[in-house]
Design a protein around this motif. Structure first.
Motif, PDB file in Angstrom:
ATOM      1  N   GLN A  30      57.641  55.204  28.011  1.00  0.00           N
ATOM      2  CA  GLN A  30      56.819  55.053  29.264  1.00  0.00           C
ATOM      3  C   GLN A  30      57.014  56.165  30.269  1.00  0.00           C
ATOM      4  OE1 GLN A  30      56.035  51.475  30.918  1.00  0.00           O
ATOM      5  NE2 GLN A  30      57.015  50.116  29.403  1.00  0.00           N
ATOM      6  N   LEU A  31      58.126  56.882  30.027  1.00  0.00           N
ATOM      7  CA  LEU A  31      58.349  57.961  30.900  1.00  0.00           C
ATOM      8  C   LEU A  31      58.290  59.356  30.345  1.00  0.00           C
ATOM      9  CD1 LEU A  31      61.820  56.536  32.450  1.00  0.00           C
ATOM     10  CD2 LEU A  31      59.496  56.533  33.459  1.00  0.00           C
ATOM     11  N   LEU A  32      57.763  59.205  29.050  1.00  0.00           N
ATOM     12  CA  LEU A  32      57.681  60.562  28.483  1.00  0.00           C
ATOM     13  C   LEU A  32      58.793  61.543  28.107  1.00  0.00           C
ATOM     14  CD1 LEU A  32      54.066  61.520  29.645  1.00  0.00           C
ATOM     15  CD2 LEU A  32      54.539  60.180  27.563  1.00  0.00           C
ATOM     16  N   ILE A  33      59.990  60.757  27.926  1.00  0.00           N
ATOM     17  CA  ILE A  33      61.313  61.481  27.743  1.00  0.00           C
ATOM     18  C   ILE A  33      61.726  60.924  26.441  1.00  0.00           C
ATOM     19  CG2 ILE A  33      61.498  61.843  30.159  1.00  0.00           C
ATOM     20  CD1 ILE A  33      63.537  59.428  30.104  1.00  0.00           C
ATOM     21  N   SER A  34      63.045  61.532  26.061  1.00  0.00           N
ATOM     22  CA  SER A  34      63.567  61.267  24.943  1.00  0.00           C
ATOM     23  C   SER A  34      64.465  60.030  25.095  1.00  0.00           C
ATOM     24  CB  SER A  34      64.548  62.298  24.223  1.00  0.00           C
ATOM     25  OG  SER A  34      65.536  62.349  25.183  1.00  0.00           O
ATOM     26  N   ASP A  35      64.632  59.213  24.038  1.00  0.00           N
ATOM     27  CA  ASP A  35      65.578  57.696  24.373  1.00  0.00           C
ATOM     28  C   ASP A  35      66.891  58.417  24.361  1.00  0.00           C
ATOM     29  OD1 ASP A  35      65.765  58.856  21.676  1.00  0.00           O
ATOM     30  OD2 ASP A  35      66.013  57.138  20.867  1.00  0.00           O
ATOM     31  N   LYS A  36      67.307  59.508  24.062  1.00  0.00           N
ATOM     32  CA  LYS A  36      68.770  59.855  24.321  1.00  0.00           C
ATOM     33  C   LYS A  36      69.064  60.064  25.771  1.00  0.00           C
ATOM     34  CE  LYS A  36      69.323  62.801  20.140  1.00  0.00           C
ATOM     35  NZ  LYS A  36      69.639  63.786  19.157  1.00  0.00           N
ATOM     36  N   ALA A  37      68.128  60.514  26.548  1.00  0.00           N
ATOM     37  CA  ALA A  37      68.095  60.723  28.295  1.00  0.00           C
ATOM     38  C   ALA A  37      68.438  59.174  28.725  1.00  0.00           C
ATOM     39  CB  ALA A  37      66.855  61.437  28.593  1.00  0.00           C
ATOM     40  N   SER A  39      69.928  56.612  27.133  1.00  0.00           N
ATOM     41  CA  SER A  39      71.036  56.511  26.794  1.00  0.00           C
ATOM     42  C   SER A  39      72.269  57.039  27.460  1.00  0.00           C
ATOM     43  CB  SER A  39      71.258  56.911  25.243  1.00  0.00           C
ATOM     44  OG  SER A  39      72.728  56.580  24.879  1.00  0.00           O
ATOM     45  N   LYS A  40      71.995  58.437  27.931  1.00  0.00           N
ATOM     46  CA  LYS A  40      73.022  59.043  28.899  1.00  0.00           C
ATOM     47  C   LYS A  40      72.991  58.262  30.053  1.00  0.00           C
ATOM     48  CE  LYS A  40      72.765  63.455  26.418  1.00  0.00           C
ATOM     49  NZ  LYS A  40      72.491  65.021  26.604  1.00  0.00           N
ATOM     50  N   TRP A  41      71.836  57.964  30.851  1.00  0.00           N
ATOM     51  CA  TRP A  41      71.647  57.389  31.968  1.00  0.00           C
ATOM     52  C   TRP A  41      72.626  55.958  32.176  1.00  0.00           C
ATOM     53  CZ3 TRP A  41      65.584  57.177  32.627  1.00  0.00           C
ATOM     54  CH2 TRP A  41      65.322  58.643  32.721  1.00  0.00           C
ATOM     55  N   GLU A  42      72.234  55.244  30.939  1.00  0.00           N
ATOM     56  CA  GLU A  42      73.061  53.764  30.880  1.00  0.00           C
ATOM     57  C   GLU A  42      74.531  53.859  30.842  1.00  0.00           C
ATOM     58  OE1 GLU A  42      70.948  51.515  28.234  1.00  0.00           O
ATOM     59  OE2 GLU A  42      69.039  51.465  29.411  1.00  0.00           O
ATOM     60  N   THR A  43      74.916  54.965  29.821  1.00  0.00           N
ATOM     61  CA  THR A  43      76.463  54.964  29.764  1.00  0.00           C
ATOM     62  C   THR A  43      77.011  55.930  31.323  1.00  0.00           C
ATOM     63  OG1 THR A  43      76.072  57.422  28.725  1.00  0.00           O
ATOM     64  CG2 THR A  43      76.264  55.134  27.548  1.00  0.00           C
ATOM     65  N   GLY A  44      76.176  56.198  32.157  1.00  0.00           N
ATOM     66  CA  GLY A  44      76.968  56.921  33.334  1.00  0.00           C
ATOM     67  C   GLY A  44      77.258  58.437  33.187  1.00  0.00           C
ATOM     68  N   THR A  45      76.729  58.921  32.055  1.00  0.00           N
ATOM     69  CA  THR A  45      76.935  60.395  31.635  1.00  0.00           C
ATOM     70  C   THR A  45      75.928  61.390  32.552  1.00  0.00           C
ATOM     71  OG1 THR A  45      77.293  59.835  29.356  1.00  0.00           O
ATOM     72  CG2 THR A  45      77.064  62.317  30.007  1.00  0.00           C
ATOM     73  N   ILE A  47      72.418  61.287  35.488  1.00  0.00           N
ATOM     74  CA  ILE A  47      71.465  60.531  36.167  1.00  0.00           C
ATOM     75  C   ILE A  47      69.922  61.233  35.983  1.00  0.00           C
ATOM     76  CG2 ILE A  47      72.952  59.680  37.712  1.00  0.00           C
ATOM     77  CD1 ILE A  47      72.022  61.817  39.648  1.00  0.00           C
ATOM     78  N   PRO A  48      69.088  60.520  36.377  1.00  0.00           N
ATOM     79  CA  PRO A  48      67.436  61.128  36.101  1.00  0.00           C
ATOM     80  C   PRO A  48      67.472  62.193  37.252  1.00  0.00           C
ATOM     81  CG  PRO A  48      67.353  58.757  36.100  1.00  0.00           C
ATOM     82  CD  PRO A  48      68.816  59.089  36.658  1.00  0.00           C
ATOM     83  N   ASP A  49      66.556  63.262  36.710  1.00  0.00           N
ATOM     84  CA  ASP A  49      66.001  63.968  37.751  1.00  0.00           C
ATOM     85  C   ASP A  49      65.339  63.237  38.833  1.00  0.00           C
ATOM     86  OD1 ASP A  49      63.521  66.029  38.669  1.00  0.00           O
ATOM     87  OD2 ASP A  49      65.092  67.277  37.654  1.00  0.00           O
ATOM     88  N   THR A  50      65.288  63.861  40.062  1.00  0.00           N
ATOM     89  CA  THR A  50      64.579  63.216  41.320  1.00  0.00           C
ATOM     90  C   THR A  50      63.108  62.729  41.037  1.00  0.00           C
ATOM     91  OG1 THR A  50      64.219  65.531  42.127  1.00  0.00           O
ATOM     92  CG2 THR A  50      66.229  64.235  42.890  1.00  0.00           C
ATOM     93  N   ALA A  51      62.532  63.827  40.160  1.00  0.00           N
ATOM     94  CA  ALA A  51      61.104  63.582  39.853  1.00  0.00           C
ATOM     95  C   ALA A  51      60.681  62.142  38.966  1.00  0.00           C
ATOM     96  CB  ALA A  51      60.527  64.805  39.085  1.00  0.00           C
TER      97      ALA A  51
END
Length: 250
Positions: A30-37, A39-45, A47-51
């Protein structure tokens, strides 16, 4: 200064995602990004780009303020709408305004205007002959609209997160473009823009010219197949070259 708690943020995103019934892959799509991104957010590795904060909040059904604090806000001294507007304003204005094509000196604008004038001459000639069909008008409208976007309004540089993630879609104002299997970044984007410009101007002139020539030589066959020809030229003629060029410079 407010410091974002990455672990709390990630846990909140994971909680909201599960409440919405999304997998990481579905949220990423839905956000047109990879699922790896995701996963990194959810593990606290990371955070998303402000956009991405505003679209992420919209998809997860919370405010940007709640997303940033990592919790739902029930009561607060300041009205939620005011806080939300402040946060969105900060996010919007911390981003560098993208350079648009019209702000950069180029021959493409003049070439597009000349192509439009030539197309108008073709349309007038076809109208005089009584051969101005719906397909020809549709081609003129589409090539003018998308040609103007690529020659005048397209952003000349993608946000940094396109280079950091594998993203197969473009969100540029009202324009949405998604090419499966192709990852947009600042290496291939200038070549994709050039391809879009060329294809739109070629289609703008080629389709009415084909109608004039083939409408005289094989009128019945041409008028029966012109809508299919238009579809192939607009979709295949644009997406295939963009995919080839995009993969070459990906």
């Amino acid at each position: 200064m407010y410091e974002l708690d990455k672990a709390k943020f990630g846990a909140f995103v994971a909680q909201l995602r599960k409440e919405m019934g999304y997998t990481q892959k579905e949220l990423a799509k839905q956000l047109l990004i990879s699922d790896k991104a995701v996963s990194k957010w959810e593990t606290g590795t990371t955070i998303p780009d402000t956009a991405l904060l505003i679209p992420l909040a919209d998809v997860l059904g919370v405010t940007v303020t709640e997303l940033l604090t990592g919790e739902r806000i029930e009561k607060q001294a300041m009205p939620p709408e005011k806080v939300e507007n402040i946060v969105k304003t900060v996010i919007t204005y911390t981003e560098t305004a993208p350079e648009r094509a019209w702000q950069k000196k180029s021959v493409w604008g003049a070439a597009f205007i000349l192509a439009c004038l030539a197309d108008m001459a073709f349309l007038f000639l076809l109208w005089q002959r009584g051969h101005l069909t719906e397909a020809i008008v549709t081609n003129a409208a589409l090539t003018t609209l998308f040609g103007a976007y690529f020659c005048f309004f397209v952003t000349m540089k993608l946000p940094a997160y396109y280079d950091q993630n594998q993203i197969s879609g473009i969100h540029d104002g009202i324009v949405r473009m998604n090419i499966p299997g192709l990852r947009f970044n600042n290496s291939n984007w200038p070549h994709i823009i050039k391809t879009g410009r060329l294809v739109m101007m070629v289609n703008m002139l080629t389709f009415p010219l084909l109608s004039i020539v083939l409408g005289q030589l094989i009128p019945e066959l041409w008028f029966a197949s012109e809508k299919m020809v238009l579809l192939v030229m607009m979709l295949g003629g644009l997406l295939v070259p963009m995919y080839i060029v995009g993969k070459k410079y990906e």
